[in-house]
Design a protein around this motif. Structure first.
Motif, short mmCIF file in Angstrom:
data_model
loop_
_atom_site.label_atom_id
_atom_site.label_comp_id
_atom_site.label_asym_id
_atom_site.label_seq_id
_atom_site.Cartn_x
_atom_site.Cartn_y
_atom_site.Cartn_z
N GLY A 196 0.82 -1.20 0.00
CA GLY A 196 0.00 0.00 0.00
C GLY A 196 0.86 1.26 0.00
N ASP A 197 0.28 2.36 -0.44
CA ASP A 197 1.00 3.64 -0.46
C ASP A 197 1.54 4.00 0.90
OD1 ASP A 197 1.32 5.00 -2.96
OD2 ASP A 197 -0.86 5.14 -3.10
N GLY A 198 0.74 3.77 1.94
CA GLY A 198 1.16 4.14 3.29
C GLY A 198 2.43 3.43 3.73
N GLU A 199 2.56 2.15 3.35
CA GLU A 199 3.74 1.38 3.73
C GLU A 199 5.02 1.94 3.10
OE1 GLU A 199 3.05 -3.14 3.87
OE2 GLU A 199 1.62 -2.42 2.37
N LEU A 200 4.89 2.51 1.92
CA LEU A 200 6.07 2.90 1.14
C LEU A 200 6.30 4.41 1.12
CD1 LEU A 200 5.55 0.56 -1.95
CD2 LEU A 200 6.92 0.12 0.07
N GLU A 201 5.50 5.17 1.85
CA GLU A 201 5.57 6.62 1.74
C GLU A 201 6.96 7.16 2.08
OE1 GLU A 201 4.50 9.98 0.32
OE2 GLU A 201 3.07 8.32 0.37
N ALA A 202 7.54 6.70 3.18
CA ALA A 202 8.87 7.19 3.58
C ALA A 202 9.92 6.83 2.53
CB ALA A 202 9.25 6.61 4.94
N LEU A 203 9.83 5.62 2.00
CA LEU A 203 10.77 5.18 0.98
C LEU A 203 10.60 6.00 -0.30
CD1 LEU A 203 12.97 3.12 0.17
CD2 LEU A 203 11.12 1.59 -0.55
N LYS A 204 9.37 6.28 -0.66
CA LYS A 204 9.12 7.09 -1.86
C LYS A 204 9.73 8.47 -1.72
CE LYS A 204 4.85 7.03 -3.39
NZ LYS A 204 3.37 7.06 -3.30
N GLN A 205 9.59 9.05 -0.55
CA GLN A 205 10.16 10.38 -0.32
C GLN A 205 11.68 10.34 -0.34
OE1 GLN A 205 8.55 13.31 -0.03
NE2 GLN A 205 6.55 12.32 -0.32
N ALA A 206 12.26 9.31 0.26
CA ALA A 206 13.72 9.22 0.36
C ALA A 206 14.37 8.96 -1.00
CB ALA A 206 14.11 8.12 1.35
N ASN A 207 13.73 8.14 -1.83
CA ASN A 207 14.34 7.74 -3.10
C ASN A 207 13.86 8.53 -4.30
OD1 ASN A 207 15.07 5.63 -1.29
ND2 ASN A 207 15.44 4.28 -3.01
N GLY A 208 12.87 9.38 -4.09
CA GLY A 208 12.40 10.21 -5.19
C GLY A 208 11.56 9.46 -6.19
N ALA A 209 10.50 8.81 -5.73
CA ALA A 209 9.60 8.09 -6.64
C ALA A 209 8.96 9.06 -7.62
CB ALA A 209 8.54 7.36 -5.84
N GLY A 210 8.71 8.58 -8.82
CA GLY A 210 8.07 9.43 -9.81
C GLY A 210 7.37 8.62 -10.87
N VAL A 211 6.54 9.28 -11.67
CA VAL A 211 5.83 8.63 -12.76
C VAL A 211 6.60 8.87 -14.06
CG1 VAL A 211 3.59 8.82 -11.64
CG2 VAL A 211 4.35 10.64 -13.19
N VAL A 212 6.39 7.98 -15.02
CA VAL A 212 7.10 8.05 -16.30
C VAL A 212 6.12 8.53 -17.37
CG1 VAL A 212 8.47 6.80 -17.99
CG2 VAL A 212 8.55 6.12 -15.57
N LEU A 213 6.34 9.74 -17.86
CA LEU A 213 5.54 10.29 -18.95
C LEU A 213 6.29 10.07 -20.25
CD1 LEU A 213 4.41 13.64 -17.28
CD2 LEU A 213 3.39 11.36 -17.10
N ALA A 214 5.57 9.82 -21.32
CA ALA A 214 6.24 9.48 -22.58
C ALA A 214 5.35 9.78 -23.77
CB ALA A 214 6.62 7.99 -22.59
N GLU A 215 5.99 10.07 -24.89
CA GLU A 215 5.31 10.23 -26.16
C GLU A 215 5.51 8.97 -26.99
OE1 GLU A 215 6.81 13.73 -28.00
OE2 GLU A 215 6.06 15.08 -26.43
N LYS A 216 4.70 8.82 -28.02
CA LYS A 216 4.89 7.68 -28.91
C LYS A 216 6.27 7.76 -29.56
CE LYS A 216 0.92 8.23 -31.10
NZ LYS A 216 -0.18 8.02 -32.08
N GLY A 217 6.97 6.63 -29.56
CA GLY A 217 8.34 6.58 -30.05
C GLY A 217 9.36 6.52 -28.94
N ASP A 218 8.97 6.97 -27.74
CA ASP A 218 9.85 6.86 -26.58
C ASP A 218 9.84 5.43 -26.06
OD1 ASP A 218 10.24 9.58 -26.77
OD2 ASP A 218 8.84 10.10 -25.16
#
Length: 334
Positions: free
Chosen positions: A247-269
């Motif tokens: 769950g998000d709550g379990e990983l919140e501290a780790l996400k903050q420490a490691n810089g979690a992010g989403v991957v945005l992309a266009e076609k061809g990437d």
């Protein structure tokens, strides 16, 4: 959820995954030729691949153990290989991620997207017995998978796999024995809740040395398009290595420490991911399509189900690249 301890002798009627055809089914469908020698060869390889994953790889999910076994596999299969020496391969090893802008021609991506969005039979690897026949927009199910035999025979799919830059990065990251082991193409439908792989997890039933290649078949502009979310630098992390969804709550501290992010992309990437790192898809608000390739040194438990083709049977535009890279295509082409 993965269930460990599946090591066993499997027969010619074995389906390595939901709706992945067995040898017997492929022979009946005319996808494979039959014969005593072919049966023996398939049986030996299928059992090797199956027990490599379910007897060795998944015996323990401890990252330290998997790292040791991965080094042994690399020494045995490619003892003189220099791996991770390029800047981008070193970055991938550190971050569990590499992004390549415009690696593929957008027209090629559109061709495969057209094949995926065409009316056909769709299944769901998480739901045994599910099928939808028709156009994807007429289905209300959150996950629609293209049939594997149809995908592997698609000329646009083969041309994507034959991209020289794609092959080069796989070899930089994994070594010269890197090879295509499996592939998936699916449509994620708008939904009000996370579905299966849209929860935090690690890919736990894959080869010791592998990476996943993600090819967006539709543009991913924001969270409404259901982007991949990744916590970098977690493939070697011992915390949260048990086989379950998190769950998000379990990983919140780790996400903050490691810089979690989403991957945005266009076609061809194209982006390359060590999916033993913690990651998830996010529930889309717009229909989203994706192709994903599994590249590895050892086989997947599904690999034996790939019907290998003669080089002469491939589209002419990919034959030269395949001929130059026979090792990369050794599980797909005779």
């Amino acid at each position: 959820m993965v269930t460990f301890r599946k090591a066993a002798w499997v027969g010619l009627d074995h389906m390595p995954e939901v709706d992945v055809s067995s040898y017997v089914q492929q022979v009946a469908a005319g996808v494979r030729r039959d014969g005593q020698l072919r049966r023996l060869r398939h049986s030996l390889y299928a059992n090797y691949a199956h027990n490599y994953i379910w007897g060795l790889r998944t015996k323990s999910n401890d990252p330290a153990r998997l790292s040791r076994l991965g080094r042994v596999e690399r020494l045995l299969r490619q003892p003189f290989a220099r791996i991770g020496r390029t800047p981008r391969a070193a970055e991938f090893r550190e971050l569990d991620f590499h992004f390549a802008d415009k690696m593929l021609d957008t027209g090629l991506v559109d061709r495969l997207a057209s094949s995926l969005f065409a009316p056909q039979r769709f299944t769901d690897p998480y739901l045994d017995g599910f099928e939808h026949i028709g156009a994807p927009e007429t289905a209300r199910h959150p996950f629609l998978m293209m049939q594997t035999e149809r995908l592997f025979a698609d000329p646009a799919f083969l041309e994507i796999c034959a991209n020289p830059d794609l092959i080069a990065f796989c070899r930089e990251a994994l070594g010269p024995k890197a090879a295509l082991s499996w592939a998936w193409a699916w449509i994620s439908q708008p939904t009000n809740a996370a579905y299966q792989n849209q929860n935090w997890h690690r890919d736990c039933a894959e080869p010791l040395n592998c990476l996943r290649i993600f090819v967006p078949l539709t543009t991913i502009e924001g969270r409404e398009d259901g982007p991949l979310e990744l916590i970098p630098k977690t493939s070697a992390l011992r915390a949260f290595h048990e086989v379950r969804r998190f769950g998000d709550g379990e990983l919140e501290a780790l996400k903050q420490a490691n810089g979690a992010g989403v991957v945005l992309a266009e076609k061809g990437d194209v982006y390359f991911v060590n999916t033993f790192a913690l990651h998830r898809g996010t529930p889309p608000l717009r229909r989203r399509a994706m192709l994903s390739l599994l590249v590895s040194i050892g086989p997947s438990h599904r690999t034996s189900a790939i019907p290998r083709r003669k080089l002469s049977e491939l589209p002419e535009q990919v034959q030269a690249t395949v001929r130059k890279n026979r090792s990369f295509f050794r599980r797909l082409v005779l």
